[in-house]
Design a protein around this motif. Structure first.
Motif, short mmCIF file in Angstrom:
data_model
loop_
_atom_site.label_atom_id
_atom_site.label_comp_id
_atom_site.label_asym_id
_atom_site.label_seq_id
_atom_site.Cartn_x
_atom_site.Cartn_y
_atom_site.Cartn_z
N MET A 59 32.32 43.86 31.23
CA MET A 59 32.65 43.52 32.62
C MET A 59 34.16 43.44 32.77
N ASN A 60 34.72 44.20 33.72
CA ASN A 60 36.17 44.20 33.88
C ASN A 60 36.63 42.98 34.68
N VAL A 61 37.94 42.86 34.75
CA VAL A 61 38.53 41.69 35.40
C VAL A 61 38.15 41.61 36.87
N PHE A 62 38.12 42.76 37.56
CA PHE A 62 37.83 42.76 38.99
C PHE A 62 36.39 42.31 39.26
N SER A 63 35.47 42.69 38.41
CA SER A 63 34.07 42.24 38.56
C SER A 63 33.95 40.75 38.36
N ARG A 64 34.66 40.24 37.37
CA ARG A 64 34.63 38.80 37.12
C ARG A 64 35.23 38.03 38.29
N VAL A 65 36.32 38.54 38.80
CA VAL A 65 36.93 37.87 39.96
C VAL A 65 36.00 37.92 41.15
N GLY A 66 35.33 39.05 41.35
CA GLY A 66 34.39 39.16 42.47
C GLY A 66 33.25 38.19 42.35
N ARG A 67 32.69 38.05 41.16
CA ARG A 67 31.58 37.10 40.95
C ARG A 67 32.05 35.67 41.16
N PHE A 68 33.27 35.39 40.71
CA PHE A 68 33.81 34.04 40.89
C PHE A 68 33.99 33.72 42.37
N LEU A 69 34.52 34.67 43.12
CA LEU A 69 34.73 34.43 44.55
C LEU A 69 33.41 34.24 45.29
N LYS A 70 32.38 34.99 44.89
CA LYS A 70 31.08 34.84 45.52
C LYS A 70 30.44 33.49 45.22
N SER A 71 30.82 32.89 44.08
CA SER A 71 30.25 31.58 43.71
C SER A 71 30.88 30.43 44.48
N LEU A 72 32.00 30.68 45.14
CA LEU A 72 32.67 29.61 45.88
C LEU A 72 31.94 29.34 47.20
N PRO A 73 31.95 28.10 47.64
CA PRO A 73 31.30 27.79 48.93
C PRO A 73 32.16 28.23 50.10
N ARG A 74 31.51 28.46 51.24
CA ARG A 74 32.24 28.68 52.48
C ARG A 74 32.69 27.32 53.01
N LEU A 75 33.93 27.25 53.37
CA LEU A 75 34.53 25.99 53.80
C LEU A 75 34.68 25.97 55.31
N ARG A 76 34.24 24.84 55.90
CA ARG A 76 34.38 24.69 57.35
C ARG A 76 34.65 23.23 57.67
N PHE A 77 35.38 23.00 58.75
CA PHE A 77 35.72 21.64 59.16
C PHE A 77 35.01 21.31 60.47
N HIS A 78 34.59 20.05 60.58
CA HIS A 78 33.93 19.57 61.79
C HIS A 78 34.69 18.37 62.33
N HIS A 79 34.60 18.17 63.61
CA HIS A 79 35.32 17.08 64.29
C HIS A 79 34.72 15.72 63.90
N PRO A 80 35.55 14.67 63.64
CA PRO A 80 37.00 14.78 63.58
C PRO A 80 37.52 14.97 62.15
N PHE A 81 36.74 14.46 61.13
CA PHE A 81 37.24 14.52 59.76
C PHE A 81 36.11 14.86 58.79
#
Length: 238
Positions: A1-23
Motif C-alpha cells: 500500500m503506497n503512501v497516498f492510499s494510507r493517507v486516503g484511508r486515514f482521512l476517511k477514518s476521521l469524523p465529520r466536524l460540525r458546530f451547533h449553537h451556541p457551544f
C-alpha cells in the motif's frame, strides 16, 4: 500500500466536524445522522453509526455529552427542559425520551440492548443520578451458562422527583407523582402513585404524598395539581 492510499484511508477514518449553537461540537463517523437542535446546546456529540436522531426544541437546553453507537436511535427532548448530564446509547432502534418541563442537575443515562428509556413531564432529577437499561456486563449462572441479569427498559412517569445519588436500574417503572429518596437503588416496577420510594433496593416507605419545587408551610389544591397544567415556569430547585 503506497503512501497516498494510507493517507486516503486515514482521512476517511476521521469524523465529520460540525458546530451547533451556541457551544456544541458534533463528531460524526456515520451517515444520515440528524441533530435538530433549536435550543441551547452546550455539548460534545459523538455519532458512531447511521440514521440516528437528536431533537432539542427552542425552549430547552442541554449541557453535557451525547454519544450514540448504532443505527436508528432517537433522543427526543421535550419543551421547557433544562438538562445537565451524559446520554450514552448503544445498539439499534432505541429511543430515549425526556418529557416537557423536566430538569436534570447531573444525570447519566445508559440505553442499550434494544431497550428504551422514557422519562415523563415535569420531573426533577437531582445530582449524581444514573438511569440504565443494562448492567453492561453479564451475571452468569455457572451450572448452565445462562445469563441472569437481562436488560430491560426504564419508564418514569410524570412529576417524579429523584433524589441525589440514586440509581434507576434496568426494569424500573415509577408511576406519576412519586418521590425517590436520596441514594436509593430502584430495580423493579412499581404501580402505586403518590408514594416515596427509598432504600437499597427501594421499597415504598410513605404513601399519600406529592411534592413541589417551592417551599412553604401549606399548599392549596391548585398548587398541588399545578404540574398537571402545561406551560409552567421551571426553577432550579432540587
Amino acid at each position: 500500500m503506497n503512501v497516498f492510499s494510507r493517507v486516503g484511508r486515514f482521512l476517511k477514518s476521521l469524523p465529520r466536524l460540525r458546530f451547533h449553537h451556541p457551544f456544541a461540537v458534533r463528531l460524526d463517523w456515520g451517515q444520515g445522522n440528524s441533530i435538530a437542535a433549536k435550543g441551547r446546546l452546550t455539548a460534545t456529540i459523538r455519532l458512531y453509526g447511521s440514521q440516528n436522531y437528536v431533537e432539542l426544541p427552542k425552549t430547552s437546553s442541554f449541557t453535557g455529552h451525547i454519544t450514540i453507537y448504532g443505527q436508528g436511535n432517537r433522543i427526543v427532548i421535550g419543551e421547557n427542559c433544562r438538562l445537565y448530564g451524559e446520554f450514552m446509547v448503544k445498539g439499534h432502534n432505541q429511543t430515549v425520551t425526556v418529557g416537557e418541563g423536566t430538569t436534570f442537575e447531573s444525570v447519566y443515562l445508559l440505553c442499550m440492548e434494544r431497550c428504551d428509556i422514557s422519562i415523563g413531564r415535569w420531573c426533577m432529577f437531582s445530582r449524581n443520578i444514573e438511569v440504565r437499561t443494562s448492567d453492561a456486563h453479564g451475571l452468569i449462572r455457572k451450572r448452565d451458562g445462562r445469563r441472569l441479569n437481562r436488560a430491560a427498559s426504564v419508564t418514569v412517569g410524570d412529576h417524579v422527583w429523584v433524589g441525589v445519588g440514586s440509581i434507576l436500574n434496568k426494569g424500573t417503572v415509577i408511576p406519576a407523582d412519586c418521590i425517590v429518596g436520596a441514594k436509593s437503588f430502584v430495580n423493579k416496577a412499581f404501580t402505586e402513585s403518590s408514594v416515596v420510594l427509598a432504600g437499597t433496593p427501594a421499597t415504598i416507605v410513605k404513601r399519600g404524598v406529592t411534592w413541589n419545587r417551592w417551599r412553604k408551610r401549606r399548599y392549596s389544591q391548585e398548587e398541588l395539581d399545578a404540574w398537571r397544567i402545561p406551560d409552567q415556569d421551571i426553577s432550579d430547585e432540587d
